[in-house]
Design a protein around this motif. Structure first.
Motif, PDB file in Angstrom:
ATOM      1  N   GLY A 194      14.738 -26.757  36.052  1.00 56.75           N
ATOM      2  CA  GLY A 194      13.773 -25.876  35.430  1.00 56.75           C
ATOM      3  C   GLY A 194      14.194 -24.422  35.537  1.00 56.75           C
ATOM      4  N   PRO A 195      13.281 -23.500  35.242  1.00 57.75           N
ATOM      5  CA  PRO A 195      13.602 -22.072  35.324  1.00 57.75           C
ATOM      6  C   PRO A 195      13.833 -21.624  36.763  1.00 57.75           C
ATOM      7  N   TYR A 196      14.617 -20.561  36.903  1.00 58.41           N
ATOM      8  CA  TYR A 196      14.907 -19.951  38.212  1.00 58.41           C
ATOM      9  C   TYR A 196      15.590 -20.960  39.144  1.00 58.41           C
ATOM     10  N   ARG A 197      16.573 -21.651  38.598  1.00 57.45           N
ATOM     11  CA  ARG A 197      17.195 -22.748  39.334  1.00 57.45           C
ATOM     12  C   ARG A 197      17.833 -22.282  40.636  1.00 57.45           C
ATOM     13  N   GLU A 198      18.555 -21.166  40.621  1.00 59.84           N
ATOM     14  CA  GLU A 198      19.248 -20.740  41.826  1.00 59.84           C
ATOM     15  C   GLU A 198      18.279 -20.313  42.918  1.00 59.84           C
ATOM     16  N   GLN A 199      17.166 -19.653  42.531  1.00 63.31           N
ATOM     17  CA  GLN A 199      16.170 -19.262  43.526  1.00 63.31           C
ATOM     18  C   GLN A 199      15.494 -20.499  44.126  1.00 63.31           C
ATOM     19  N   ALA A 221      11.796 -29.601  44.702  1.00 65.17           N
ATOM     20  CA  ALA A 221      13.075 -28.961  45.000  1.00 65.17           C
ATOM     21  C   ALA A 221      14.028 -29.824  45.799  1.00 65.17           C
ATOM     22  N   ALA A 222      13.541 -30.892  46.395  1.00 64.83           N
ATOM     23  CA  ALA A 222      14.438 -31.696  47.227  1.00 64.83           C
ATOM     24  C   ALA A 222      14.429 -33.140  46.724  1.00 64.83           C
ATOM     25  N   CYS A 223      13.642 -33.986  47.350  1.00 69.59           N
ATOM     26  CA  CYS A 223      13.576 -35.381  46.906  1.00 69.59           C
ATOM     27  C   CYS A 223      12.361 -36.028  47.538  1.00 69.59           C
ATOM     28  N   PRO A 224      11.936 -37.186  46.981  1.00 70.20           N
ATOM     29  CA  PRO A 224      10.757 -37.858  47.539  1.00 70.20           C
ATOM     30  C   PRO A 224      10.903 -38.218  49.008  1.00 70.20           C
ATOM     31  N   ASP A 225      12.120 -38.495  49.478  1.00 73.53           N
ATOM     32  CA  ASP A 225      12.290 -38.849  50.892  1.00 73.53           C
ATOM     33  C   ASP A 225      11.748 -37.760  51.805  1.00 73.53           C
ATOM     34  N   GLU A 226      12.068 -36.489  51.474  1.00 67.46           N
ATOM     35  CA  GLU A 226      11.610 -35.385  52.309  1.00 67.46           C
ATOM     36  C   GLU A 226      10.086 -35.288  52.290  1.00 67.46           C
ATOM     37  N   ALA A 227       9.495 -35.451  51.110  1.00 69.92           N
ATOM     38  CA  ALA A 227       8.036 -35.389  50.988  1.00 69.92           C
ATOM     39  C   ALA A 227       7.382 -36.519  51.774  1.00 69.92           C
ATOM     40  N   TRP A 254       8.010 -23.970  39.129  1.00 67.82           N
ATOM     41  CA  TRP A 254       7.679 -25.220  38.441  1.00 67.82           C
ATOM     42  C   TRP A 254       6.531 -25.019  37.455  1.00 67.82           C
ATOM     43  N   ALA A 255       5.492 -24.276  37.852  1.00 72.55           N
ATOM     44  CA  ALA A 255       4.359 -24.039  36.952  1.00 72.55           C
ATOM     45  C   ALA A 255       4.802 -23.269  35.714  1.00 72.55           C
ATOM     46  N   ILE A 256       5.688 -22.304  35.892  1.00 70.34           N
ATOM     47  CA  ILE A 256       6.210 -21.562  34.745  1.00 70.34           C
ATOM     48  C   ILE A 256       6.988 -22.503  33.825  1.00 70.34           C
ATOM     49  N   GLY A 257       7.772 -23.406  34.415  1.00 72.01           N
ATOM     50  CA  GLY A 257       8.490 -24.388  33.609  1.00 72.01           C
ATOM     51  C   GLY A 257       7.552 -25.306  32.850  1.00 72.01           C
ATOM     52  N   GLN A 258       6.461 -25.712  33.487  1.00 72.27           N
ATOM     53  CA  GLN A 258       5.458 -26.527  32.807  1.00 72.27           C
ATOM     54  C   GLN A 258       4.867 -25.782  31.614  1.00 72.27           C
ATOM     55  N   SER A 259       4.555 -24.504  31.826  1.00 67.85           N
ATOM     56  CA  SER A 259       3.980 -23.710  30.751  1.00 67.85           C
ATOM     57  C   SER A 259       4.973 -23.515  29.608  1.00 67.85           C
TER      58      SER A 259
END
Length: 605
Positions: free
Chosen positions: A222-227, A284-290, A584-589
């Protein structure tokens, strides 16, 4: 004295170290985040440090090696260029999805000259137990041993070092192509003897391990990938891998206001930030971390007796008693006293925790198709507690110590608890409870709409019957209580921008005076604007506040509105969580996707 933004984070997913821009390790707490420090000059002159730098004049620049938390500081001198590479070792064989599950607890430092010749100075002043202990230092066949209280350190090096009382020092010259490596091994007194690592091999392994984790996990597009990518690495570094807990920050007692007394220990895991943390990990990571974070929350809570309130925070191992005390011998960061260890907020009643845990369950609902009987019992008891207690006052999400009130955010999260419990009822075998939960949810919602709204202010306020604005109201669309484009939400957002904002910087509440702007509030604002369809405004806020990170992309808890400096504990997980969720919200919008309180599918994934 270095300022907060001068520091870089090193992590091994067990503990953390902070390194200044001139090559001094001024904070390290092995073997876990909340352990007593062996270096703490960050909080006082007697706290101890480890400095490696060129002799004479120099300028510096620095960066993390790509996809890692391994730091490279470049010193440019009149005679040559020196590279200093720093890391906390992840150990041999660490690869893939769970780096840092074990740790050798070794601080690695390598210097190499890439041009010319450079005179190098090394000084190690370990001061265990937050600087209370002046250790014994002596040479041994395996390295220099530093012993004090419960800590044992072994320093190995491929350059000669000298012992001077409780100090270790070294002076040597490196020419282009030369290098030297140092490894400081930590153990507790009762642990087996240290077997020193090969420092060069350990550093290579650590780089490879971080890059492997980054490559496997970071497919956010999504947007701002590096950040987002850097924030994901920061969150991984702030995760205590043995349990999955995410600490709020790597430090204690970095002040909310320099010279003030609002100095708290943040080296614990907060349930209160649970749903935002879980979403950020998922994005930003993966379901395992969550999943592991959710499991840590559930295991830490355990079973509840009737009348118990849910603790808002735990130690990274699940400990409850985090009783606070002060370290009188340390003067604090730039004179900001007291220096605190522990955090008495663990005793507060915060009703929002009930909603946080049920929201986490809702986000993971498709992944938790067959919850255990213990998990079912816990979730049902949390919903029952929300139904029974939502009318009660509490201490609020901001953990004020001035007494309990009827805070808006607490009522909102009680509504979340009941709303998600009703939706999860079939999985919880709780259909019989739905009428009671639904009735309480309806009453709670009606109270929020009636008593949380101020006609005079044209906004939802911080507490029932109050005229004070609170940035916490920005979570209303984020949790799905009202749509982002609802007139009342738009009016509330406008009021908060007008009265709590100064450009991109947002304070927590009206009447806060010179209190700093909380970074998470700016990201909530960006997220709320994106959900209202105000994409340009959301991106402007996001980009402006993100640009205030230090040169390594690290964010603290707050920004001083007077001079723009980073203040508060550092780096702050919640600030990086806010960055990820706002991106993520900006990407959704941007994609026209309807925001959802359900499981997250990041843009491009």
């Amino acid at each position: 004295m270095a300022v907060i933004s001068d520091y870089a984070l090193l992590g091994d997913s067990h503990g953390a170290a902070l390194v200044s821009s001139d090559g001094s390790v001024d904070w390290w707490c092995p073997p876990r985040f909340d352990a007593p420090s062996v270096f703490a000059r960050l909080l006082g002159a007697t706290g101890g440090f480890w400095s490696i730098r060129p002799l004479g004049r120099y300028t510096t620049s620095r960066h993390y090696l790509d996809g890692t938390m391994v730091l490279r500081t470049e010193f440019h001198t009149d005679s040559g260029v020196l590279w200093l590479t720093d890391a906390l070792s992840l150990g041999a064989g660490e690869r893939g999805h769970r780096i840092g599950y074990t740790s050798p607890h070794v601080l690695l430092r390598q210097v190499e000259v890439v041009d010319g010749a450079v005179d190098v100075a090394v000084e190690v002043a370990a001061r265990p137990e937050y600087g209370l202990v002046n250790p014994t230092v002596a040479g041994t066949p395996v390295g220099i041993e530093i012993s004090g209280a419960a800590d044992r350190l072994i320093l190995t090096a491929d350059r000669d070092l000298a012992v001077d009382g409780s100090l270790v020092t070294g002076r040597f010259t490196l020419e282009a192509g030369d290098s030297a490596v140092f490894a400081l091994h930590h153990r507790r007194a009762a642990d087996p003897p240290i077997v020193p690592l090969d420092g060069r091999a350990a550093l290579r392994d650590t780089v490879v391990a971080w890059q492997s984790w980054d490559r496997i996990h970071h497919d956010y597009r999504g947007p701002y990938r590096e950040q987002v990518r850097r924030s994901a690495l920061v969150l991984q570094a702030l995760t205590y891998q043995p349990t999955g807990a995410v600490v709020a920050a790597a430090t204690t007692s970095l002040p909310e206001k320099v010279g003030g007394a609002a100095n708290w220990d943040y080296r614990f895991g907060w349930l209160r930030d649970g749903s935002a943390t879980l979403r950020a990990l998922w994005v930003a990571a993966c379901p395992d971390e969550a999943h592991r974070f959710f499991d840590w929350m559930a295991a830490s809570i355990g079973s509840l007796n009737e009348g118990d309130h849910v603790p808002i925070m735990f130690g990274v191992g699940g400990e409850r008693d985090l009783t606070e005390h002060t370290l009188e011998h340390l003067e604090g960061y730039q004179g900001s006293r007291p220096v605190r260890v522990g955090n008495n907020a663990w005793q507060q009643k915060q009703l929002d925790v009930l909603g946080e845990i049920l929201e986490c369950t809702w986000v993971l609902r498709h992944e938790l198709a067959d919850p255990s009987p213990a998990a079912v019992g816990l979730l049902r008891s949390l919903a029952d507690q929300a139904a029974a207690t939502w009318r009660e006052p509490d201490a609020s999400t901001w953990e004020g110590r001035e007494g309990e009130r009827h805070y808006l955010t607490s009522k909102l999260l009680c509504w979340v608890a009941l709303d998600r419990a009703v939706k999860l009822a079939p999985a919880l075998n709780a259909e019989a409870q739905v009428p009671r939960w639904s009735y309480a949810m309806k009453q709670c919602r009606e109270a929020i709409l009636a008593d949380g709204w101020s006609t005079a202010r044209g906004a939802f306020t911080g507490a029932f019957g109050s005229e004070h604005l609170d940035a916490g109201a920005l979570v209303m669309p984020i949790i799905g209580f009202l749509p982002g484009d609802d007139d009342r939400i738009v009016s509330t957002v406008d009021a908060i921008r007008r009265e709590l904002g100064r450009g991109d910087l947002v304070q927590r509440w009206t009447g806060a005076g010179e209190e700093g702007a909380f970074i998470i509030c700016s990201y909530w604002l960006a997220q709320a604007l994106a959900m209202a369809g105000q994409l340009d405004a959301a991106k402007q806020i996001f980009e402006s506040v993100t640009a205030r990170a230090n040169d390594l992309g690290l964010l603290s808890e707050e920004i001083d509105r007077r001079d723009g400096s980073l203040i508060g504990n550092f780096p702050q997980a919640l600030s990086h969580i806010g960055l990820i969720n706002a991106a993520w919200a900006i990407g959704q919008s941007e994609s026209g996707t309807e925001p959802s309180t359900g499981p997250v599918a990041p843009p491009g994934r």
